[in-house]
Design a protein around this motif. Structure first.
Motif, short mmCIF file in Angstrom:
data_model
loop_
_atom_site.label_atom_id
_atom_site.label_comp_id
_atom_site.label_asym_id
_atom_site.label_seq_id
_atom_site.Cartn_x
_atom_site.Cartn_y
_atom_site.Cartn_z
N ALA A 158 -0.83 62.38 35.57
CA ALA A 158 -0.25 63.77 34.96
C ALA A 158 -0.88 64.80 35.61
O ALA A 158 0.02 65.66 36.02
CB ALA A 158 -0.66 63.91 33.52
N HIS A 159 -2.16 64.90 36.00
CA HIS A 159 -2.79 65.78 36.62
C HIS A 159 -2.24 66.28 37.97
O HIS A 159 -1.81 67.39 38.36
CB HIS A 159 -4.28 65.65 36.69
N THR A 160 -2.00 65.09 38.54
CA THR A 160 -1.32 65.21 40.04
C THR A 160 0.06 65.82 39.72
O THR A 160 0.47 66.67 40.60
CB THR A 160 -1.25 64.01 40.62
N ILE A 161 1.03 65.21 39.00
CA ILE A 161 2.17 65.63 38.93
C ILE A 161 2.25 67.20 38.43
O ILE A 161 3.39 67.81 39.14
CB ILE A 161 3.10 65.00 37.66
N SER A 162 1.52 67.70 37.57
CA SER A 162 1.36 68.97 37.12
C SER A 162 1.36 69.89 38.43
O SER A 162 1.68 71.15 38.26
CB SER A 162 0.47 69.19 36.24
N ARG A 163 0.89 69.51 39.41
CA ARG A 163 0.47 70.62 40.64
C ARG A 163 1.40 70.30 41.92
O ARG A 163 1.36 71.19 42.78
CB ARG A 163 -0.92 70.01 41.34
N ILE A 164 2.41 69.57 41.48
CA ILE A 164 3.64 69.18 42.72
C ILE A 164 4.69 70.37 42.43
O ILE A 164 4.97 70.53 41.25
CB ILE A 164 4.04 67.83 42.67
N LYS A 165 5.24 70.98 43.44
CA LYS A 165 6.08 71.89 43.09
C LYS A 165 7.31 71.36 42.77
O LYS A 165 7.64 70.27 43.18
CB LYS A 165 6.56 72.82 44.57
N ASP A 166 8.11 72.17 41.81
CA ASP A 166 9.33 71.58 41.36
C ASP A 166 10.35 71.10 42.50
O ASP A 166 11.09 70.13 42.46
CB ASP A 166 10.07 72.56 40.46
N GLU A 167 10.44 71.99 43.52
CA GLU A 167 11.33 71.76 44.59
C GLU A 167 10.90 70.40 45.37
O GLU A 167 11.76 69.77 45.89
CB GLU A 167 11.46 72.85 45.46
N ASP A 168 9.56 70.19 45.59
CA ASP A 168 9.25 68.99 46.06
C ASP A 168 9.41 67.72 45.28
O ASP A 168 9.67 66.80 45.84
CB ASP A 168 7.50 69.01 46.34
N LEU A 169 9.16 67.84 43.84
CA LEU A 169 9.66 66.72 43.23
C LEU A 169 10.83 66.34 43.16
O LEU A 169 11.26 65.08 43.10
CB LEU A 169 8.95 67.10 41.56
N LYS A 170 11.87 67.39 43.12
CA LYS A 170 13.19 67.13 43.28
C LYS A 170 13.53 66.58 44.56
O LYS A 170 14.35 65.72 44.65
CB LYS A 170 14.00 68.44 43.07
N ALA A 171 12.90 66.97 45.60
CA ALA A 171 13.08 66.31 46.86
C ALA A 171 12.59 64.75 47.09
O ALA A 171 13.28 64.15 47.57
CB ALA A 171 12.41 67.06 47.97
#
Length: 346
Positions: free
Chosen positions: A114-127
């Motif tokens: 969760a700590h890692t996911i929380s720091r990923i930009k939304d646009e990167d997660l969508k990509a």
């Protein structure tokens, strides 16, 4: 990571979720970058590293040359414990390559903190989602800050919620793992209530139960053996799960109890429509005479029982009674026996 390390052939990490039993395993990272959770035995005394992309691609090429769609492979699981920690562009490149080499694959999944996911930009997660990642497995374990601090999870409730919502907003399927018993006897109630509250805010696709076991090679075992951590009995865990389920409200998650560590495999179903049925299973076990509770505990953990109605199968019940007689198991000592049995399932 050593960018000049030699390629030594196809690699495979030590674990994957039970739901990925038939998945092709592709190792992108080695071990766990956090590796401090007191309850986890898996990656202790190992170092985390990121594999070079060209090595990962060679693994994919190797797998592709040995498998075709006739092999029945429909999913890929990316190892190890937290592969979303790599640069988004690198993960995207790997995902695209997997899809190219295995065009028939229906699902690609990965563990993530969760700590890692929380720091990923939304646009990167969508990509990342658009490149082919369909599902993320997060080990929430608990959303009680007291429990999370006690077991050195390295994350708090707020971050757990933030990460879960980010995954859902990216339209990636989310599996959240919950560990009944992790708060011990002292924090059982707050563990159940706070975890349910966090999941109510996230509404994950899956809530997967993994009851606490304490292998001897975990830091938590020292606290347990010296009396600082008072482990819940099976009955206490069922009471905790009942409180947890009762506090799940307003969500449409699928609850899964797909692991032998869990006493009651029947604690499964879709919320909200199956909530009352799940509650009835928990209450039925709690209403059993202590003798039959202990018989079910043993029968479940030695593979005789998978549902409470198995207690009414004369053949299965006799086998459970014989096991208890042979090993002198009674309601008074059953939980110590169960503790030893559960260590074998880690």
């Amino acid at each position: 990571m050593n960018n000049e390390e030699s390629y030594l052939g196809f690699e495979q990490g030590p674990i994957r979720p039970p739901s990925e039993a038939n998945s092709l395993l592709i190792r992108v990272t080695r071990n766990c970058p956090w590796n401090r959770c007191t309850f986890c035995p898996v990656y202790k005394e190992t170092n985390f590293s990121i594999r070079p992309i060209d090595h990962v691609k060679k693994d994919i090429d190797f797998a592709s040359s040995h498998y075709s769609n006739k092999a029945g492979i429909k999913s890929v699981f990316i190892q190890d414990a937290n592969s979303l920690i790599i640069k988004p562009r690198d993960l995207i490149e790997i995902l695209i390559y997997i899809r190219k080499c295995f065009p028939f694959i229906e699902r690609i999944t990965s563990y993530a903190r969760a700590h890692t996911i929380s720091r990923i930009k939304d646009e990167d997660l969508k990509a990342i989602k658009d490149a082919g990642l369909n599902r993320i497995h997060i080990g929430m374990e608990s959303a009680s800050d007291m429990v999370l601090e006690m077991v050195r999870k390295g994350v708090n409730k707020e971050t757990q919620i933030k990460a879960g919502i980010k995954v859902k907003n990216a339209q990636i399927e989310l599996s959240e793992y919950v560990m009944p018993g992790l708060g011990g006897q002292e924090l059982s109630k707050i563990h159940a209530i706070e975890t349910a509250d966090a999941l109510n805010q996230i509404n994950p696709d899956f809530i997967r139960l993994r009851t606490l076991a304490i292998p001897n090679n975990t830091p938590l075992y020292e606290d347990y053996s010296e009396g600082r951590f008072k482990k819940c009995t099976d009955v206490m865990v069922v009471e905790e799960i009942l409180m947890f389920i009762e506090n799940l409200n307003g969500i449409t998650s699928l609850i899964k109890s797909d692991h032998i560590l869990n006493l009651l495999e029947e604690v499964e179903g879709k919320l909200p429509e199956d909530k009352e049925r799940i509650i009835s299973v928990l209450k039925k076990f709690l209403s059993l005479d202590k003798k039959y509770q202990s018989l079910y505990q043993i029968g479940r953990r030695i593979g005789l029982f998978s549902k409470l109605s198995d207690l009414y199968d004369p053949y299965r019940l006799k086998k459970a009674e014989e096991a208890c007689q042979n090993f002198e198991i009674t309601p008074n000592n059953v939980d110590s026996v169960i503790d030893e049995l559960m260590k074998r399932f880690i």
